[in-house]
Design a protein around this motif. Structure first.
Motif, mmCIF file in Angstrom:
data_model
loop_
_atom_site.group_PDB
_atom_site.id
_atom_site.type_symbol
_atom_site.label_atom_id
_atom_site.label_comp_id
_atom_site.label_asym_id
_atom_site.label_seq_id
_atom_site.Cartn_x
_atom_site.Cartn_y
_atom_site.Cartn_z
ATOM 1 N N ASP A 1 34.817 19.809 3.929
ATOM 2 C CA ASP A 1 33.918 19.095 4.850
ATOM 3 C C ASP A 1 34.511 19.019 6.254
ATOM 4 O O ASP A 1 33.789 19.183 7.248
ATOM 5 C CB ASP A 1 33.658 17.687 4.320
ATOM 6 C CG ASP A 1 32.779 17.678 3.078
ATOM 7 O OD1 ASP A 1 32.123 18.701 2.814
ATOM 8 O OD2 ASP A 1 32.756 16.646 2.370
ATOM 9 N N ARG A 2 35.811 18.779 6.353
ATOM 10 C CA ARG A 2 36.440 18.713 7.683
ATOM 11 C C ARG A 2 36.367 20.065 8.396
ATOM 12 O O ARG A 2 36.142 20.137 9.617
ATOM 13 C CB ARG A 2 37.890 18.245 7.560
ATOM 14 C CG ARG A 2 38.036 16.787 7.173
ATOM 15 C CD ARG A 2 39.444 16.276 7.395
ATOM 16 N NE ARG A 2 40.407 16.788 6.441
ATOM 17 C CZ ARG A 2 40.718 16.194 5.289
ATOM 18 N NH1 ARG A 2 40.088 15.082 4.935
ATOM 19 N NH2 ARG A 2 41.632 16.701 4.487
ATOM 20 N N LEU A 3 36.567 21.133 7.668
ATOM 21 C CA LEU A 3 36.513 22.471 8.253
ATOM 22 C C LEU A 3 35.113 22.800 8.758
ATOM 23 O O LEU A 3 34.934 23.301 9.877
ATOM 24 C CB LEU A 3 36.949 23.506 7.213
ATOM 25 C CG LEU A 3 38.427 23.499 6.823
ATOM 26 C CD1 LEU A 3 38.646 24.339 5.574
ATOM 27 C CD2 LEU A 3 39.293 24.012 7.968
ATOM 28 N N ALA B 1 38.614 26.960 12.326
ATOM 29 C CA ALA B 1 39.318 25.738 11.943
ATOM 30 C C ALA B 1 40.278 26.060 10.810
ATOM 31 O O ALA B 1 39.956 26.846 9.907
ATOM 32 C CB ALA B 1 38.333 24.652 11.519
ATOM 33 N N VAL B 2 41.452 25.441 10.874
ATOM 34 C CA VAL B 2 42.507 25.687 9.890
ATOM 35 C C VAL B 2 43.047 24.345 9.411
ATOM 36 O O VAL B 2 43.418 23.500 10.235
ATOM 37 C CB VAL B 2 43.658 26.507 10.511
ATOM 38 C CG1 VAL B 2 44.813 26.658 9.526
ATOM 39 C CG2 VAL B 2 43.155 27.864 10.966
ATOM 40 N N PRO B 3 43.131 24.102 8.094
ATOM 41 C CA PRO B 3 43.774 22.884 7.618
ATOM 42 C C PRO B 3 45.288 23.027 7.770
ATOM 43 O O PRO B 3 45.860 24.094 7.519
ATOM 44 C CB PRO B 3 43.366 22.814 6.144
ATOM 45 C CG PRO B 3 43.147 24.236 5.760
ATOM 46 C CD PRO B 3 42.651 24.947 6.979
ATOM 47 N N ALA B 4 45.935 21.961 8.194
ATOM 48 C CA ALA B 4 47.374 22.040 8.439
ATOM 49 C C ALA B 4 48.018 20.685 8.242
ATOM 50 O O ALA B 4 47.375 19.636 8.380
ATOM 51 C CB ALA B 4 47.643 22.555 9.857
ATOM 52 N N VAL C 1 31.784 30.806 7.051
ATOM 53 C CA VAL C 1 32.495 31.417 5.938
ATOM 54 C C VAL C 1 33.888 30.812 5.844
ATOM 55 O O VAL C 1 34.558 30.605 6.859
ATOM 56 C CB VAL C 1 32.575 32.954 6.085
ATOM 57 C CG1 VAL C 1 33.312 33.361 7.353
ATOM 58 C CG2 VAL C 1 33.243 33.574 4.862
ATOM 59 N N LEU C 2 34.291 30.490 4.630
ATOM 60 C CA LEU C 2 35.638 29.999 4.368
ATOM 61 C C LEU C 2 36.433 31.108 3.699
ATOM 62 O O LEU C 2 35.954 31.716 2.731
ATOM 63 C CB LEU C 2 35.615 28.768 3.464
ATOM 64 C CG LEU C 2 34.838 27.541 3.942
ATOM 65 C CD1 LEU C 2 35.074 26.373 2.984
ATOM 66 C CD2 LEU C 2 35.256 27.150 5.344
ATOM 67 N N ILE C 3 37.639 31.365 4.192
ATOM 68 C CA ILE C 3 38.508 32.403 3.639
ATOM 69 C C ILE C 3 39.707 31.697 3.028
ATOM 70 O O ILE C 3 40.454 30.993 3.718
ATOM 71 C CB ILE C 3 38.943 33.393 4.728
ATOM 72 C CG1 ILE C 3 37.702 34.028 5.361
ATOM 73 C CG2 ILE C 3 39.867 34.451 4.142
ATOM 74 C CD1 ILE C 3 37.995 34.843 6.598
ATOM 75 N N HIS C 4 39.886 31.895 1.725
ATOM 76 C CA HIS C 4 40.846 31.071 0.975
ATOM 77 C C HIS C 4 41.770 31.921 0.123
ATOM 78 O O HIS C 4 41.348 32.926 -0.463
ATOM 79 C CB HIS C 4 40.074 30.096 0.082
ATOM 80 C CG HIS C 4 40.937 29.116 -0.640
ATOM 81 N ND1 HIS C 4 41.861 28.310 -0.008
ATOM 82 C CD2 HIS C 4 41.024 28.802 -1.964
ATOM 83 C CE1 HIS C 4 42.463 27.539 -0.900
ATOM 84 N NE2 HIS C 4 41.988 27.834 -2.090
ATOM 85 N N VAL D 1 42.658 20.960 11.497
ATOM 86 C CA VAL D 1 42.129 19.753 10.862
ATOM 87 C C VAL D 1 43.146 19.295 9.820
ATOM 88 O O VAL D 1 44.037 20.052 9.423
ATOM 89 C CB VAL D 1 40.749 19.994 10.198
ATOM 90 C CG1 VAL D 1 39.747 20.511 11.210
ATOM 91 C CG2 VAL D 1 40.870 20.947 9.018
ATOM 92 N N ALA D 2 43.005 18.059 9.396
ATOM 93 C CA ALA D 2 43.963 17.513 8.423
ATOM 94 C C ALA D 2 43.923 18.301 7.125
ATOM 95 O O ALA D 2 42.861 18.498 6.532
ATOM 96 C CB ALA D 2 43.660 16.045 8.168
#
Length: 385
Positions: free
Chosen positions: A112-114, A124-127, A96-99, A195-196
């Protein structure tokens, strides 16, 4: 990997002065950008968490999209997320992605990276790494610098297995709600990886953010490409009392011979604009074999080309016409020609150039047998997808 998503759109937007998810951006509500991106990336279900007074707007705001539902949010972000997660169906271990809806420019590569990171980690968190100088301080005084090494700006969406984040939020025991889901999962012992992220994935927070977002939205919706077209036309001299050049009638002891009014300047410019669009030439649109165009004013040809450009979402940037002749003298009429071209093309005067030259008595123009015109037009057009 198939995944589900929760889009949080229940905030009050106190710092921006508006409820950010429902403001139009690039011609559609902010929340629609995120829901659309998640569905296109493969989300099997998207839950939009909204304030109670916004629930009725869903069918209009998200019209044409399939695979979403709306639920009422809570008093805090954590409560809103928990309600969104509860509304999801299917296996508990599904990704699940929480946005945040206030981050509209979500790219498939970040998603895709997440999802890839979830093969190894609990979350996983984009940062993005902090690159600006960091200082402590108040509104009136600059304080000590802060070492930015190892500091990151966390973004959303954040990715987890659904049971992992549900249990973490339920077991949270902090005095205040968690700042985000990653904090809750870490507190529960989970391993969360960075992740990026994406610089475009900034959060709409202050009114000025919407100015930058609007410019970015226009570019993403219709990436523009610059094209240049050129045109060339020739007409011979014959008996007459005036000549039309660049939309201006000039008294003269001869006239240019042609099927229409033989305005070589307008003909060349029309071809330049059509050429920049890859839209044939003036003969394709106004065949000289058609009696309809006999003696016609050439300004309608140019208007036609400009209108076709506009219909494709294009913009005429500037035009440059060169008249090649020994006669008549062009300089006394040049400013009138520029003004007429600016009017026909919908341009500012400084975007229109008219020049004249001779061939030093060489060739057919040098022998006063005819007149030639050359034109260049610069346009921008939406990039083909």
């Amino acid at each position: 990997m198939k995944f589900q998503a929760v889009v949080v759109a229940a905030g009050s937007g106190s710092r921006a002065g508006v409820e950010k998810p429902w403001v139009a951006l690039g011609g559609m509500p902010v929340v629609r950008w995120s829901v659309d991106a998640l569905l296109k990336a493969g989300a099997s279900e998207v839950i939009v968490v909204a304030a109670a007074d916004r629930l009725a707007e869903g069918p209009t705001t998200l019209s044409g999209l399939e695979g979403w539902r709306m639920v009422e949010g809570g008093a805090t972000r954590a409560e809103s997320v928990a309600r969104g997660l509860k509304a999801l169906g299917g296996p508990d271990d599904k990704a699940v992605l929480i946005h945040d809806a206030a981050r509209p420019f979500l790219d498939r590569a970040v998603i895709d990276r997440l999802l890839t990171a979830l093969d190894t980690f609990d979350g996983a968190v984009p940062a993005l790494p902090a690159v600006d100088s960091l200082r402590r301080g108040t509104d009136s005084a600059l304080g000590d610098s802060v070492d930015r090494d190892g500091l990151y700006r966390a973004q959303t969406p954040q990715a987890f297995r659904r049971s992992t984040v549900v249990d973490a939020l339920a077991g949270w025991s902090g005095a205040a709600p968690p700042t985000d889901e990653a904090e809750a999962v870490r507190a529960a012992g989970g391993r969360v990886v960075l992740v990026a992220g994406d610089p475009r994935l900034f959060k709409l927070t202050y009114p000025e953010d919407f100015i930058m977002a609007e410019a970015l939205a226009r570019g993403l919706e219709a990436p523009m490409v610059t094209r240049v077209g050129q045109g060339f036309d020739v007409h011979r001299w014959g008996p007459g009392a005036s000549v039309w050049l660049c939309g201006v009638e000039i008294s003269h002891d001869q006239t240019l011979i042609g099927h229409s009014d033989a305005d070589a300047g307008l003909h060349a410019l029309t071809d330049a604009i059509l050429g920049a669009m890859g839209d044939g030439d003036i003969g394709d649109h106004f065949p000289p074999t058609d009696p309809k165009w006999k003696g016609a004013a050439s300004d309608q040809f140019l208007i036609h080309a400009v209108e076709r450009l506009a219909a494709r979402g294009g913009v005429l940037v500037n035009v440059d016409v060169t008249l090649i002749c020994e006669q008549p003298k062009i300089k006394p009429h040049r400013e009138g020609m520029r003004a007429r071209l600016a009017e026909l093309c919908g341009l500012e005067l400084d975007a229109v150039s008219v020049k004249a030259t001779t061939t030093e008595q060489l060739g057919f123009t040098g022998r006063n047998e005819g007149l030639a015109a050359q034109a260049v037009a610069t346009v921008t057009l939406p990039r083909s997808r």
